[in-house]
Design a protein around this motif. Structure first.
Motif, mmCIF file in Angstrom:
data_model
loop_
_atom_site.group_PDB
_atom_site.id
_atom_site.type_symbol
_atom_site.label_atom_id
_atom_site.label_comp_id
_atom_site.label_asym_id
_atom_site.label_seq_id
_atom_site.Cartn_x
_atom_site.Cartn_y
_atom_site.Cartn_z
ATOM 1 N N CYS A 1 1.037 7.491 6.350
ATOM 2 C CA CYS A 1 0.723 6.076 6.547
ATOM 3 C C CYS A 1 1.367 5.228 5.461
ATOM 4 C CB CYS A 1 -0.791 5.861 6.558
ATOM 5 S SG CYS A 1 -1.589 6.380 8.094
ATOM 6 N N ARG A 2 1.334 5.703 4.230
ATOM 7 C CA ARG A 2 1.961 4.959 3.130
ATOM 8 C C ARG A 2 3.479 4.901 3.309
ATOM 9 N NH1 ARG A 2 0.288 3.179 -1.647
ATOM 10 N NH2 ARG A 2 -1.957 3.058 -1.964
ATOM 11 N N VAL A 3 4.065 6.005 3.737
ATOM 12 C CA VAL A 3 5.512 6.026 3.978
ATOM 13 C C VAL A 3 5.873 5.028 5.072
ATOM 14 C CG1 VAL A 3 7.413 7.419 4.893
ATOM 15 C CG2 VAL A 3 5.902 8.374 3.138
ATOM 16 N N LEU A 4 5.093 5.009 6.144
ATOM 17 C CA LEU A 4 5.395 4.099 7.246
ATOM 18 C C LEU A 4 5.304 2.642 6.804
ATOM 19 C CD1 LEU A 4 6.158 3.785 10.187
ATOM 20 C CD2 LEU A 4 3.725 3.913 10.776
ATOM 21 N N LEU A 5 4.325 2.312 5.992
ATOM 22 C CA LEU A 5 4.234 0.944 5.492
ATOM 23 C C LEU A 5 5.428 0.602 4.607
ATOM 24 C CD1 LEU A 5 0.443 0.391 4.706
ATOM 25 C CD2 LEU A 5 1.701 0.033 6.834
ATOM 26 N N GLN B 1 -1.284 -3.682 12.869
ATOM 27 C CA GLN B 1 -1.737 -4.905 12.207
ATOM 28 C C GLN B 1 -1.155 -5.013 10.799
ATOM 29 O OE1 GLN B 1 -3.416 -7.404 13.722
ATOM 30 N NE2 GLN B 1 -2.880 -8.495 11.844
ATOM 31 N N ALA B 2 -1.092 -3.876 10.112
ATOM 32 C CA ALA B 2 -0.488 -3.864 8.780
ATOM 33 C C ALA B 2 0.980 -4.265 8.853
ATOM 34 C CB ALA B 2 -0.636 -2.486 8.149
ATOM 35 N N GLY B 3 1.676 -3.751 9.857
ATOM 36 C CA GLY B 3 3.084 -4.103 10.022
ATOM 37 C C GLY B 3 3.274 -5.599 10.248
ATOM 38 N N LEU B 4 2.427 -6.180 11.091
ATOM 39 C CA LEU B 4 2.524 -7.614 11.349
ATOM 40 C C LEU B 4 2.171 -8.415 10.094
ATOM 41 C CD1 LEU B 4 0.921 -7.751 14.905
ATOM 42 C CD2 LEU B 4 3.343 -7.991 14.335
ATOM 43 N N ALA C 1 2.211 -7.154 0.026
ATOM 44 C CA ALA C 1 1.416 -6.981 1.250
ATOM 45 C C ALA C 1 1.324 -5.509 1.625
ATOM 46 C CB ALA C 1 2.029 -7.780 2.387
ATOM 47 N N ARG C 2 2.417 -4.800 1.489
ATOM 48 C CA ARG C 2 2.417 -3.364 1.780
ATOM 49 C C ARG C 2 1.384 -2.647 0.927
ATOM 50 N NH1 ARG C 2 7.370 -0.867 -0.680
ATOM 51 N NH2 ARG C 2 5.999 -1.041 -2.474
ATOM 52 N N GLU C 3 1.314 -2.975 -0.348
ATOM 53 C CA GLU C 3 0.351 -2.316 -1.236
ATOM 54 C C GLU C 3 -1.085 -2.660 -0.867
ATOM 55 O OE1 GLU C 3 0.717 0.123 -3.413
ATOM 56 O OE2 GLU C 3 2.780 0.136 -2.676
ATOM 57 N N ARG C 4 -1.332 -3.897 -0.466
ATOM 58 C CA ARG C 4 -2.686 -4.280 -0.051
ATOM 59 C C ARG C 4 -3.113 -3.520 1.190
ATOM 60 N NH1 ARG C 4 -0.755 -9.483 -1.092
ATOM 61 N NH2 ARG C 4 -0.635 -9.957 1.137
ATOM 62 N N TYR C 5 -2.233 -3.456 2.164
ATOM 63 C CA TYR C 5 -2.574 -2.747 3.391
ATOM 64 C C TYR C 5 -2.669 -1.240 3.152
ATOM 65 C CZ TYR C 5 -2.204 -6.910 6.273
ATOM 66 O OH TYR C 5 -2.423 -8.150 6.838
ATOM 67 N N ALA C 6 -1.829 -0.721 2.288
ATOM 68 C CA ALA C 6 -1.905 0.707 1.963
ATOM 69 C C ALA C 6 -3.245 1.035 1.321
ATOM 70 C CB ALA C 6 -0.755 1.099 1.038
ATOM 71 N N ALA C 7 -3.719 0.164 0.430
ATOM 72 C CA ALA C 7 -5.023 0.391 -0.207
ATOM 73 C C ALA C 7 -6.144 0.367 0.825
ATOM 74 C CB ALA C 7 -5.255 -0.665 -1.288
ATOM 75 N N GLY C 8 -6.056 -0.554 1.775
ATOM 76 C CA GLY C 8 -7.059 -0.616 2.833
ATOM 77 C C GLY C 8 -7.049 0.631 3.704
ATOM 78 N N LEU C 9 -5.874 1.091 4.071
ATOM 79 C CA LEU C 9 -5.767 2.318 4.865
ATOM 80 C C LEU C 9 -6.271 3.525 4.084
ATOM 81 C CD1 LEU C 9 -2.383 1.686 6.662
ATOM 82 C CD2 LEU C 9 -4.502 2.311 7.802
ATOM 83 N N LEU D 1 -8.701 3.569 1.979
ATOM 84 C CA LEU D 1 -10.161 3.552 2.064
ATOM 85 C C LEU D 1 -10.635 4.147 3.384
ATOM 86 C CD1 LEU D 1 -11.064 0.029 0.611
ATOM 87 C CD2 LEU D 1 -11.553 2.254 -0.424
ATOM 88 N N MET D 2 -9.973 3.762 4.469
ATOM 89 C CA MET D 2 -10.339 4.285 5.780
ATOM 90 C C MET D 2 -10.122 5.790 5.858
ATOM 91 S SD MET D 2 -8.579 1.250 8.055
ATOM 92 C CE MET D 2 -8.836 2.102 9.601
ATOM 93 N N ILE D 3 -8.973 6.228 5.394
ATOM 94 C CA ILE D 3 -8.627 7.649 5.494
ATOM 95 C C ILE D 3 -9.471 8.484 4.526
ATOM 96 C CG2 ILE D 3 -6.767 9.328 5.197
ATOM 97 C CD1 ILE D 3 -4.847 7.035 6.138
ATOM 98 N N ASP D 4 -9.740 7.945 3.336
ATOM 99 C CA ASP D 4 -10.593 8.661 2.386
ATOM 100 C C ASP D 4 -11.964 8.943 3.001
ATOM 101 O OD1 ASP D 4 -8.710 8.810 0.392
ATOM 102 O OD2 ASP D 4 -9.444 7.067 -0.720
#
Length: 199
Positions: free
Chosen positions: A94-98, A166-169, A180-188, A190-193
């Protein structure tokens, strides 16, 4: 009057048109690029363009279709280079994709122009196979280790796919795509953790 569907066979002209369109769409945007610009850049005739593509939109869609396997290969290779165990596949992927989404060409063509030109529904459908392949592969590792029940895999994959879109948009519309990538990565994360801690 509707133009007849073109004969989409491989040809040197098709390759030239795809390369020229990709450069121009990425450099100046879809709306600012005319078919006359594309044929001039490609060094072919307008007839050659309309033999291969129904119109400019059809050519644009073909450019995105060409990009998807490239994104997939990059996602796979960079993820595999960073993980030490299969369990890390989902989070790292997920981080790579972002990170790929923040790439200037991908951001411009795939995330900004894509939904605007194709419409949100067609844009989502276009990328769905790649998203499903990545997420199903990564989530299968969690099923195999007992963290995720098989029946949970499909809805979790759908929810994560929506989150990634949504992260991509969000990255596409940000003044600072890297932040923005780092913010969305942090959010993801949390979800994945939360998902990973179920074991």
């Amino acid at each position: 009057m509707l133009r007849a569907a073109p004969a989409k066979k491989p040809s040197k002209n098709r390759e030239k048109l795809m390369a020229a369109a990709r450069r121009l769409f990425a450099g100046q945007g879809y709306a600012a690029t005319g078919t006359e610009d594309i044929v001039r850049e490609a060094g072919v005739t307008r007839g050659a363009l309309y033999h291969q593509f129904a119109d400019k939109r059809d050519l644009f869609r073909a450019v995105l279709e060409e990009m998807l396997p490239e994104i997939g290969r990059r996602l796979f290779e960079e993820t595999m280079a960073r993980i030490e165990s299969d369990r890390e596949d989902l989070q790292v992927g997920c981080r790579v994709l972002l990170g790929i989404y923040a790439d200037p060409e991908v951001r411009r063509l795939f995330l900004i122009e894509g939904p605007a030109v194709l419409g949100l529904a067609e844009w989502k459908a276009l990328q769905a196979p790649l998203s499903s392949l990545f997420l199903n592969h990564a989530l299968q590792h969690l099923v195999d280790e007992g963290t995720l029940n098989p029946a949970e895999m499909e809805p979790v994959a759908d929810l994560l796919a929506g989150a990634l879109q949504q992260a991509g948009l969000g990255i596409a519309g940000a003044a600072d795509p890297d932040a923005a990538r780092e913010r969305y990565a942090a959010g993801l994360d949390l979800m994945i953790d939360g998902l990973m801690k179920r074991r």
